[in-house]
Design a protein around this motif. Structure first.
Motif, PDB file in Angstrom:
ATOM      1  N   THR A   1      -9.020   0.284  -7.719  1.00  0.00           N
ATOM      2  CA  THR A   1      -9.605   0.433  -9.535  1.00  0.00           C
ATOM      3  C   THR A   1      -9.922  -0.669  -9.963  1.00  0.00           C
ATOM      4  O   THR A   1     -11.236  -0.512 -10.502  1.00  0.00           O
ATOM      5  CB  THR A   1      -8.754   1.498 -10.238  1.00  0.00           C
ATOM      6  OG1 THR A   1      -7.834   1.912 -10.184  1.00  0.00           O
ATOM      7  CG2 THR A   1      -9.208   1.430 -11.566  1.00  0.00           C
TER       8      THR A   1
ATOM      9  N   GLU B   1     -12.762   5.421  -0.346  1.00  0.00           N
ATOM     10  CA  GLU B   1     -12.685   6.169  -1.594  1.00  0.00           C
ATOM     11  C   GLU B   1     -13.035   7.087  -3.059  1.00  0.00           C
ATOM     12  O   GLU B   1     -13.730   7.417  -2.617  1.00  0.00           O
ATOM     13  CB  GLU B   1     -14.080   4.558  -1.972  1.00  0.00           C
ATOM     14  CG  GLU B   1     -13.477   2.906  -1.992  1.00  0.00           C
ATOM     15  CD  GLU B   1     -14.372   1.767  -2.937  1.00  0.00           C
ATOM     16  OE1 GLU B   1     -14.940   2.144  -3.312  1.00  0.00           O
ATOM     17  OE2 GLU B   1     -13.677   0.834  -2.195  1.00  0.00           O
TER      18      GLU B   1
ATOM     19  N   PHE C   1      -2.131   4.523   1.261  1.00  0.00           N
ATOM     20  CA  PHE C   1      -3.736   4.030  -0.355  1.00  0.00           C
ATOM     21  C   PHE C   1      -3.158   2.981  -0.742  1.00  0.00           C
ATOM     22  O   PHE C   1      -2.374   2.284  -0.771  1.00  0.00           O
ATOM     23  CB  PHE C   1      -2.923   5.514  -1.005  1.00  0.00           C
ATOM     24  CG  PHE C   1      -2.687   6.914  -0.864  1.00  0.00           C
ATOM     25  CD1 PHE C   1      -3.874   7.792  -1.142  1.00  0.00           C
ATOM     26  CD2 PHE C   1      -1.932   7.765  -0.170  1.00  0.00           C
ATOM     27  CE1 PHE C   1      -3.806   8.567  -0.563  1.00  0.00           C
ATOM     28  CE2 PHE C   1      -1.836   8.182   0.350  1.00  0.00           C
ATOM     29  CZ  PHE C   1      -2.329  10.027   0.374  1.00  0.00           C
ATOM     30  N   ARG C   2      -4.437   2.340  -0.785  1.00  0.00           N
ATOM     31  CA  ARG C   2      -4.795   1.724  -1.476  1.00  0.00           C
ATOM     32  C   ARG C   2      -5.262   1.285  -3.492  1.00  0.00           C
ATOM     33  O   ARG C   2      -6.324   2.042  -3.232  1.00  0.00           O
ATOM     34  CB  ARG C   2      -5.297   0.403  -0.941  1.00  0.00           C
ATOM     35  CG  ARG C   2      -5.449  -1.653  -1.424  1.00  0.00           C
ATOM     36  CD  ARG C   2      -5.210  -2.498  -0.319  1.00  0.00           C
ATOM     37  NE  ARG C   2      -7.334  -1.901   0.113  1.00  0.00           N
ATOM     38  CZ  ARG C   2      -7.865  -2.847  -0.293  1.00  0.00           C
ATOM     39  NH1 ARG C   2      -8.242  -3.253  -1.544  1.00  0.00           N
ATOM     40  NH2 ARG C   2      -9.094  -2.669   0.246  1.00  0.00           N
ATOM     41  N   ASP C   3      -4.905   0.612  -4.250  1.00  0.00           N
ATOM     42  CA  ASP C   3      -5.517   1.415  -5.096  1.00  0.00           C
ATOM     43  C   ASP C   3      -5.791   0.121  -6.076  1.00  0.00           C
ATOM     44  O   ASP C   3      -6.261  -1.223  -5.554  1.00  0.00           O
ATOM     45  CB  ASP C   3      -4.222   0.406  -6.620  1.00  0.00           C
ATOM     46  CG  ASP C   3      -5.187   1.179  -7.894  1.00  0.00           C
ATOM     47  OD1 ASP C   3      -6.417   1.129  -8.270  1.00  0.00           O
ATOM     48  OD2 ASP C   3      -3.913   1.413  -8.965  1.00  0.00           O
TER      49      ASP C   3
ATOM     50  N   LEU D   1      -8.586   4.786  -5.681  1.00  0.00           N
ATOM     51  CA  LEU D   1      -8.548   4.719  -4.529  1.00  0.00           C
ATOM     52  C   LEU D   1      -8.781   4.463  -3.220  1.00  0.00           C
ATOM     53  O   LEU D   1      -9.724   4.949  -2.690  1.00  0.00           O
ATOM     54  CB  LEU D   1      -7.066   5.743  -4.581  1.00  0.00           C
ATOM     55  CG  LEU D   1      -5.849   5.826  -4.913  1.00  0.00           C
ATOM     56  CD1 LEU D   1      -4.669   7.106  -4.830  1.00  0.00           C
ATOM     57  CD2 LEU D   1      -5.390   4.900  -5.721  1.00  0.00           C
TER      58      LEU D   1
ATOM     59  N   GLU E   1       0.608  -0.643  -0.444  1.00  0.00           N
ATOM     60  CA  GLU E   1      -0.294  -0.164  -0.117  1.00  0.00           C
ATOM     61  C   GLU E   1       0.957   1.118  -0.646  1.00  0.00           C
ATOM     62  O   GLU E   1       2.029   1.129   0.705  1.00  0.00           O
ATOM     63  CB  GLU E   1      -0.851  -0.172   1.227  1.00  0.00           C
ATOM     64  CG  GLU E   1      -2.322  -1.522   1.131  1.00  0.00           C
ATOM     65  CD  GLU E   1      -1.648  -2.191   1.614  1.00  0.00           C
ATOM     66  OE1 GLU E   1      -0.728  -2.689   2.415  1.00  0.00           O
ATOM     67  OE2 GLU E   1      -2.567  -3.146   2.258  1.00  0.00           O
TER      68      GLU E   1
ATOM     69  N   ARG F   1      -7.501   6.805 -11.446  1.00  0.00           N
ATOM     70  CA  ARG F   1      -7.788   5.230 -10.573  1.00  0.00           C
ATOM     71  C   ARG F   1      -8.700   5.482  -9.012  1.00  0.00           C
ATOM     72  O   ARG F   1      -8.807   6.428  -8.677  1.00  0.00           O
ATOM     73  CB  ARG F   1      -6.408   5.464  -9.780  1.00  0.00           C
ATOM     74  CG  ARG F   1      -5.509   4.598 -10.937  1.00  0.00           C
ATOM     75  CD  ARG F   1      -4.179   4.981 -10.437  1.00  0.00           C
ATOM     76  NE  ARG F   1      -4.028   6.221 -10.916  1.00  0.00           N
ATOM     77  CZ  ARG F   1      -2.154   5.911 -10.511  1.00  0.00           C
ATOM     78  NH1 ARG F   1      -0.976   5.164  -9.805  1.00  0.00           N
ATOM     79  NH2 ARG F   1      -1.552   7.544 -10.688  1.00  0.00           N
TER      80      ARG F   1
ATOM     81  N   LEU G   1       1.333   5.061  -7.086  1.00  0.00           N
ATOM     82  CA  LEU G   1       0.442   5.279  -7.053  1.00  0.00           C
ATOM     83  C   LEU G   1      -0.099   6.785  -6.700  1.00  0.00           C
ATOM     84  O   LEU G   1      -1.380   7.091  -7.749  1.00  0.00           O
ATOM     85  CB  LEU G   1      -0.575   5.087  -5.692  1.00  0.00           C
ATOM     86  CG  LEU G   1      -0.982   3.876  -4.957  1.00  0.00           C
ATOM     87  CD1 LEU G   1      -1.561   3.361  -3.571  1.00  0.00           C
ATOM     88  CD2 LEU G   1      -1.448   2.829  -6.399  1.00  0.00           C
TER      89      LEU G   1
ATOM     90  N   ILE H   1      -8.643   4.819   0.860  1.00  0.00           N
ATOM     91  CA  ILE H   1      -7.584   6.217   1.914  1.00  0.00           C
ATOM     92  C   ILE H   1      -8.205   5.945   3.093  1.00  0.00           C
ATOM     93  O   ILE H   1      -9.268   6.130   3.883  1.00  0.00           O
ATOM     94  CB  ILE H   1      -7.766   7.461   1.692  1.00  0.00           C
ATOM     95  CG1 ILE H   1      -6.963   7.697  -0.407  1.00  0.00           C
ATOM     96  CG2 ILE H   1      -6.748   8.729   1.754  1.00  0.00           C
ATOM     97  CD1 ILE H   1      -7.266   9.033  -0.724  1.00  0.00           C
TER      98      ILE H   1
END
Length: 674
Positions: free
Chosen positions: A431, A392, A427-429, A405, A325, A403, A346, A407
């Motif tokens: 998408t 999100e 942060f994590r993608d 994310l 992340e 994208r 990211l 958060i």
């Protein structure tokens, strides 16, 4: 620490005290105490190390030994008793004050050596106050017994005991602490080496030799240089031993009429000056040495702290860098204090660490498309002290696609120096997850809609059958028509469910990759559909793929070609293949059907999209299944107009089967999975 010494040490202290008392010489001008004893320091050290309380067997033994020493030196019984009581009182008082004022020092209740100027001040004060009180008691007592003015004798008493206390007690405590301390121990030589110790010793002997030989020349000030040298360069223990040796030498030579202090007209006054000179050099050496020790300890602690900080920073960087992340620490001005590589990927292009400027060109929207106000963004909320979980948002960075994310934000302690709020952001993608959820929602909606129609038809026809039965008017022909329509609706539901299952498994099951003869597959499918006379298949090179999934691809394409034709047209389907490069096989499936409009040729591969939904039944999943399977085999598929005439040509690629490479893989035990 007290209580650590063996009880036999009591006898040793008693013998040592008595020996020093008996071997001491008469001090010049001593009126009521003829013993110039370092034994006063031994008494303090004795009770400090051996006696847990104020009164005990050691106090009794000290009283006996002190009275014996005073009696042997010729003192009257009354004076001997007074001086004995004074010795014991001042020793006990010194012990009480040292334990109260210096509880951290080894021997006084703690474990630390005497290595700090802050500990030295109460230490010297305790000895001075206790031994000064003893001198006052002795002076008053002897004056009351013998009469006369005995102030000089009292000063001599105080000087002798203070010299003894500062030298012997200090050396004893430092030596005891060093011997009891665990290894590794600090260097005895401090910052210096053996050669410097030898040079300092030679300098001390030379300077004292010159000063005590040339009595008519005032060179006593030079003697302080040796004390400064030892105090600044060597450990406190070595400096204390140096003061001990030169103190004994100075007092002994002065008592024998040698040296700059012996030239004073009154011998007792000269001896008194010598005593306070020894006190001065002892205190000076201790101040310098303890200051050096403290600086050394602080320097070592600073080095350890720096090493710990570097280690913790390296561990932190390693941990943060390994986190998949994105992680940043940001303050309220937008300055990025910490970041990892995932955050750069990211929130930026991943080619270089983020900067404040690169962060500021980023805009945020909520997932529903409404632009977020600056105060509503997760970073701003965390900086205000709010904990954010999985918010999100859609992120757009200039030059990069949008994208989604997830958060999370955690407020951090405020930077009080710069007066800034700080926050940790993770942060994590998501998408793909977001797109999958949207696809799933759309999928569920279409499935519900497509299943509802045949179910409604089944309900309607079965209700009509029931009505006809109730009325007794259901003839066989009507019954067959109603049942046929129910079966048709049921068949549509089965086909939709079958396609849904195929769609789900086409993207989730593991690939069982092996050589596949596409031509043989085409022949099997043609026979199963009773369409051998409508399908022709030219040479197709072998492919390396999952045979079950590739059969689905070919079956879907041939099934569509047979289905989507004009009512008066006989379907004609052609399958051809060729090698394209060294690693791919390109396969063409051409038909003479109704074709696909140019605007629909890309969209027909989307789930549930049907270009001819008004005239032909279907689930809209067949071509999406085809594309998903081809993509999982690292291939591509496109739809074009048939260059040979009316209809459509589907062109897709699959990995070529290379027999030599397959033999190498088989020999290595490889079994490709996807």
């Amino acid at each position: 620490m007290r209580g650590r010494l063996h009880p036999a040490a009591t006898v040793g202290f008693a013998a040592l005290y008595l020996a020093f008392a008996l071997l001491s010489r008469e001090a010049p001008g001593a009126g009521f105490d003829s013993v110039a004893r370092p034994a006063g320091g031994i008494a303090v050290l004795w009770l400090l190390l051996r006696q847990p309380g104020i009164v005990g067997i050691d106090t009794v033994l000290l009283t006996v030994v002190a009275y014996a020493a005073n009696s042997v030196t010729g003192a009257d019984p009354e004076i001997a008793a007074l001086l004995t009581a004074t010795n014991v009182v001042q020793s006990v008082l010194a012990v009480v004050l040292l334990r109260r004022w210096c509880p951290a020092v080894w021997g006084c209740g703690g474990t630390r050596p005497l290595d700090r100027p802050r500990a030295l001040a109460p230490y010297v004060a305790a000895l001075t106050l206790a031994l000064g009180a003893g001198a006052v008691l002795a002076t008053v007592g002897v004056t009351a017994i013998e009469g006369g003015h005995l102030a000089p004798e009292g000063l001599l008493w105080f000087g002798r005991n203070l010299c003894s206390g500062l030298i012997l007690v200090t050396v004893g405590l430092l030596l005891g602490q060093r011997l009891s301390a665990p290894r590794p121990r600090p260097r005895l030589l401090g910052d210096a080496g053996v050669l410097e110790l030898l040079a300092a010793t030679v300098f001390t002997v030379a300077s004292y030799g010159v000063a005590f030989t040339l009595e008519d020349v005032p060179l006593a000030f030079v003697l302080l240089a040796a004390t400064v040298w030892f105090g600044l360069r060597f450990s406190t223990l070595l400096s204390a031993l140096h003061s001990f040796v030169i103190g004994l030498a100075t007092l002994s030579l002065t008592a024998n009429g040698v040296g700059p202090f012996a030239v004073v007209e009154r011998a007792d006054l000269g001896y008194l000056v010598a005593q306070f000179y020894v006190v001065a050099i002892s205190v000076t050496g201790l101040i310098l040495a303890t200051g050096r020790d403290e600086r050394q300890a602080l320097s070592a602690q600073l080095r350890r702290s720096q090493e710990d900080a570097l280690y913790e920073a390296s561990v932190r960087d390693a941990v943060i860098g390994s986190i998949t992340e994105g992680l940043i620490v940001v303050d309220e001005t937008g300055e990025l204090l910490i970041q990892n590589g995932a955050a750069s990927a990211l929130l930026g292009d991943g080619a270089a660490p983020l900067t404040t400027e690169s962060r500021l060109v980023m805009s945020s929207w909520s997932v529903d498309g409404a632009e977020l106000d600056e105060s509503q963004r997760p970073t701003a909320r965390a900086l205000r002290g709010e904990t954010v979980h999985g918010a999100e948002v859609v992120i757009r960075v200039e030059g990069l696609p949008e994208r989604v994310l997830s958060i999370s934000g955690i407020p951090l302690p405020r930077d009080e120096i710069r007066r800034r709020a700080r926050a940790l952001m993770i942060f994590r993608d998501v998408t793909e997850e977001h797109a999958h959820r949207k696809e799933l929602a759309s999928f569920a909606g279409v499935v519900a809609h497509d299943l509802r129609n045949p179910l409604a038809a089944i309900d309607g026809w079965t209700e009509m059958i029931a009505d006809e039965l109730d009325a007794g008017e259901l003839d066989p022909q009507t019954a067959r028509e109603f049942v046929s329509r129910v079966r048709s609706s049921s068949r549509r539901m089965r086909e939709l469910i079958r396609d849904l299952l195929a769609h789900a498994t086409s993207g989730s099951r593991d690939l069982d990759v092996r050589p596949v003869d596409v031509g043989a597959l085409v022949a099997e499918i043609a026979a199963a559909r009773h369409a051998e006379d409508r399908i022709t298949c030219g040479p197709v090179p072998a492919v390396l793929a999952d045979p079950v999934l590739i059969r689905q691809v070919v079956d879907n394409l041939i099934g569509n070609a047979l289905k989507y034709v004009a009512p008066d047209v006989v379907p004609e389907i052609s399958v051809r293949g060729r090698r394209s490069g060294s690693r791919l096989v390109t396969i063409h499936v051409a038909d003479n059907g109704i074709g696909i409009p140019a605007t629909e040729r890309e969209r027909v591969f989307d789930e549930f999209h049907r270009a001819h939904y008004r005239d032909y039944e279907g689930s809209g999943l067949g071509l999406s299944i085809v594309r998903r399977i081809v993509t999982r085999h690292d291939g591509t598929i496109v739809a074009r107009a048939n260059p040979a005439g009316r209809g459509t040509l589907f062109e897709f690629t699959l990995p070529a089967y290379d027999e030599a490479a397959a033999q190498v893989a088989a020999h290595a035990g490889a079994h490709p999975k996807g």
